[in-house]
Design a protein around this motif. Structure first.
Motif, PDB file in Angstrom:
ATOM      1  N   GLY A 142      -6.794 -28.664 -36.871  1.00  0.00           N
ATOM      2  CA  GLY A 142      -6.890 -29.426 -35.635  1.00  0.00           C
ATOM      3  C   GLY A 142      -5.614 -29.363 -34.820  1.00  0.00           C
ATOM      4  N   ALA A 143      -4.466 -29.429 -35.500  1.00  0.00           N
ATOM      5  CA  ALA A 143      -3.194 -29.354 -34.786  1.00  0.00           C
ATOM      6  C   ALA A 143      -2.998 -27.971 -34.172  1.00  0.00           C
ATOM      7  N   ARG A 144      -3.437 -26.940 -34.880  1.00  0.00           N
ATOM      8  CA  ARG A 144      -3.348 -25.576 -34.334  1.00  0.00           C
ATOM      9  C   ARG A 144      -4.225 -25.454 -33.090  1.00  0.00           C
ATOM     10  N   ALA A 145      -5.434 -26.027 -33.156  1.00  0.00           N
ATOM     11  CA  ALA A 145      -6.327 -25.976 -31.995  1.00  0.00           C
ATOM     12  C   ALA A 145      -5.697 -26.681 -30.798  1.00  0.00           C
ATOM     13  N   ALA A 146      -5.001 -27.796 -31.054  1.00  0.00           N
ATOM     14  CA  ALA A 146      -4.347 -28.518 -29.964  1.00  0.00           C
ATOM     15  C   ALA A 146      -3.229 -27.683 -29.352  1.00  0.00           C
ATOM     16  N   LEU A 147      -2.453 -27.009 -30.201  1.00  0.00           N
ATOM     17  CA  LEU A 147      -1.380 -26.140 -29.713  1.00  0.00           C
ATOM     18  C   LEU A 147      -1.936 -25.023 -28.841  1.00  0.00           C
ATOM     19  N   LEU A 148      -2.958 -24.335 -29.340  1.00  0.00           N
ATOM     20  CA  LEU A 148      -3.531 -23.219 -28.587  1.00  0.00           C
ATOM     21  C   LEU A 148      -4.186 -23.698 -27.298  1.00  0.00           C
ATOM     22  N   GLY A 149      -4.892 -24.838 -27.385  1.00  0.00           N
ATOM     23  CA  GLY A 149      -5.555 -25.373 -26.204  1.00  0.00           C
ATOM     24  C   GLY A 149      -4.569 -25.775 -25.128  1.00  0.00           C
ATOM     25  N   ALA A 150      -3.509 -26.485 -25.522  1.00  0.00           N
ATOM     26  CA  ALA A 150      -2.507 -26.928 -24.555  1.00  0.00           C
ATOM     27  C   ALA A 150      -1.775 -25.738 -23.951  1.00  0.00           C
ATOM     28  N   ALA A 151      -1.467 -24.734 -24.787  1.00  0.00           N
ATOM     29  CA  ALA A 151      -0.771 -23.550 -24.284  1.00  0.00           C
ATOM     30  C   ALA A 151      -1.623 -22.814 -23.256  1.00  0.00           C
ATOM     31  N   ALA A 152      -2.930 -22.759 -23.485  1.00  0.00           N
ATOM     32  CA  ALA A 152      -3.824 -22.082 -22.549  1.00  0.00           C
ATOM     33  C   ALA A 152      -3.968 -22.857 -21.248  1.00  0.00           C
ATOM     34  N   LEU A 153      -4.034 -24.173 -21.348  1.00  0.00           N
ATOM     35  CA  LEU A 153      -4.198 -24.992 -20.152  1.00  0.00           C
ATOM     36  C   LEU A 153      -2.962 -24.961 -19.258  1.00  0.00           C
ATOM     37  N   PHE A 154      -1.795 -24.884 -19.896  1.00  0.00           N
ATOM     38  CA  PHE A 154      -0.538 -24.945 -19.139  1.00  0.00           C
ATOM     39  C   PHE A 154       0.301 -23.709 -19.473  1.00  0.00           C
ATOM     40  N   PRO A 155      -0.084 -22.553 -18.944  1.00  0.00           N
ATOM     41  CA  PRO A 155       0.517 -21.279 -19.358  1.00  0.00           C
ATOM     42  C   PRO A 155       1.970 -21.100 -18.959  1.00  0.00           C
ATOM     43  N   ASP A 156       2.478 -21.929 -18.064  1.00  0.00           N
ATOM     44  CA  ASP A 156       3.866 -21.800 -17.629  1.00  0.00           C
ATOM     45  C   ASP A 156       4.774 -22.845 -18.269  1.00  0.00           C
ATOM     46  N   ALA A 157       4.234 -23.690 -19.146  1.00  0.00           N
ATOM     47  CA  ALA A 157       5.000 -24.786 -19.717  1.00  0.00           C
ATOM     48  C   ALA A 157       5.790 -24.350 -20.945  1.00  0.00           C
ATOM     49  N   ARG A 158       6.933 -24.990 -21.161  1.00  0.00           N
ATOM     50  CA  ARG A 158       7.708 -24.831 -22.385  1.00  0.00           C
ATOM     51  C   ARG A 158       7.088 -25.731 -23.443  1.00  0.00           C
ATOM     52  N   LEU A 159       6.941 -25.211 -24.671  1.00  0.00           N
ATOM     53  CA  LEU A 159       6.234 -25.945 -25.721  1.00  0.00           C
ATOM     54  C   LEU A 159       7.209 -26.362 -26.819  1.00  0.00           C
ATOM     55  N   HIS A 160       7.433 -27.657 -26.961  1.00  0.00           N
ATOM     56  CA  HIS A 160       8.272 -28.197 -28.025  1.00  0.00           C
ATOM     57  C   HIS A 160       7.357 -28.627 -29.171  1.00  0.00           C
ATOM     58  N   LEU A 161       7.378 -27.855 -30.251  1.00  0.00           N
ATOM     59  CA  LEU A 161       6.488 -28.084 -31.387  1.00  0.00           C
ATOM     60  C   LEU A 161       7.218 -28.925 -32.427  1.00  0.00           C
ATOM     61  N   VAL A 162       6.651 -30.094 -32.764  1.00  0.00           N
ATOM     62  CA  VAL A 162       7.338 -31.069 -33.609  1.00  0.00           C
ATOM     63  C   VAL A 162       6.573 -31.305 -34.906  1.00  0.00           C
ATOM     64  N   HIS A 163       7.300 -31.212 -36.021  1.00  0.00           N
ATOM     65  CA  HIS A 163       6.721 -31.579 -37.322  1.00  0.00           C
ATOM     66  C   HIS A 163       7.652 -32.544 -38.027  1.00  0.00           C
ATOM     67  N   ALA A 164       7.090 -33.676 -38.447  1.00  0.00           N
ATOM     68  CA  ALA A 164       7.828 -34.663 -39.237  1.00  0.00           C
ATOM     69  C   ALA A 164       7.430 -34.493 -40.696  1.00  0.00           C
ATOM     70  N   TYR A 165       8.393 -34.196 -41.551  1.00  0.00           N
ATOM     71  CA  TYR A 165       8.074 -33.981 -42.961  1.00  0.00           C
ATOM     72  C   TYR A 165       8.570 -35.143 -43.813  1.00  0.00           C
TER      73      TYR A 165
END
Length: 266
Positions: A142-165
């Motif tokens: 689901g998180a991967r789908a959100a990343l791909l979906g957001a990247a496609a919707l906003f193709p010029d945006a910088r993507l800050h990918l955050v993981h809390a471990y």
């Protein structure tokens, strides 16, 4: 979430607080060449007309349709989204009932759970396209789908990918080895995710790894990078969003003054 957004539903209670959501929906409609539909729920007999709704638009003559369903606002909004088959539901932080229930609490819980499409909660004024996205990941599908979906919707945006471990037994065992192992495992998962992405998408991503509770980590990264949109994903309504409707939602939707997009998988 498909890149193609053909229709957008935006909810308003006709109060000034709803203007930001309406303005953002209209801007996205222009950006994506998508139809915009404005919904105002009527919970009792009231002399509200479509003209009253159009008066809250920045341009009353803007290309947008209007509906006035009866019933409790959260249900009326999601029912309208389902009936119209919209691709995105946009809402703000307006109060929707006499009990003081804001669409940042039980109402947003209902909207996110019941909406048949992604939900964008708008808090900021629209000053242009989204340019800096903060995307939460737990490395799930689901998180991967959100990343791909957001990247496609906003193709010029910088993507800050955050993981809390999570560092196991940290409260009882103060060990650098334990912390190093936890970080190494998280880094390995992150590297595997990035390696599986197209090169052009990887170039847009700035990863952030940090130990701690997800809401606190997202809060801190948001303070560091000043995103204009936060994105979280979910498998149906389980996974991250299930948690997000608790402590993480409190961070994202209340403490961080940033628009938030919830994308459900499938």
């Amino acid at each position: 979430m498909s890149q193609a957004v053909r229709s957008i539903l935006v909810a308003t209670d006709l109060a000034p607080r709803s203007d930001r959501a309406v303005d953002r929906a209209l801007e996205l409609g222009r950006e994506w060449n998508a139809d915009v539909h404005v919904v105002h729920a009527i919970e009792r007999d009231a002399p509200t007309t479509a003209l009253d709704v159009r008066r809250v638009l920045p341009d009353p003559g803007a290309k947008a349709s209007v509906s006035l369903p009866y019933g409790p606002a959260p249900k009326a909004i999601t029912d309208t989204a389902r009936e119209r088959g919209v691709d995105l539901l946009v809402t703000g932080v307006a109060r929707y009932n006499d009990l003081g229930d804001y669409l940042l609490g039980t109402a947003v819980d209902h909207v996110v759970r019941e909406a048949p499409c992604p939900v964008l909660v708008v808090k900021q004024r629209a000053h242009g396209p989204y340019q800096r996205l903060l995307i939460a990941t737990d490395f799930s599908k689901g998180a991967r789908a959100a990343l791909l979906g957001a990247a496609a919707l906003f193709p010029d945006a910088r993507l800050h990918l955050v993981h809390a471990y999570h560092v196991p037994f940290e409260s009882r065992i103060k060990s650098d080895d334990v912390r190093d192992i936890a970080r190494s495992e998280a880094q390995g998962k992150l590297d595997a995710l990035l390696a599986d992405l197209p090169e052009d998408l990887r170039a847009r991503i700035e990863p952030h790894l940090a130990a701690g509770e997800p809401g606190a980590v997202l809060d801190q990264v948001a303070r560091d990078v000043w995103p204009d949109l936060v994105v979280i994903g979910a498998r149906g309504i389980s996974g991250l969003v299930q948690a997000a409707l608790g402590s993480v939602a409190s961070t994202l939707l209340q403490r961080i003054p940033v628009d938030t997009l919830v994308i459900k998988e499938g």
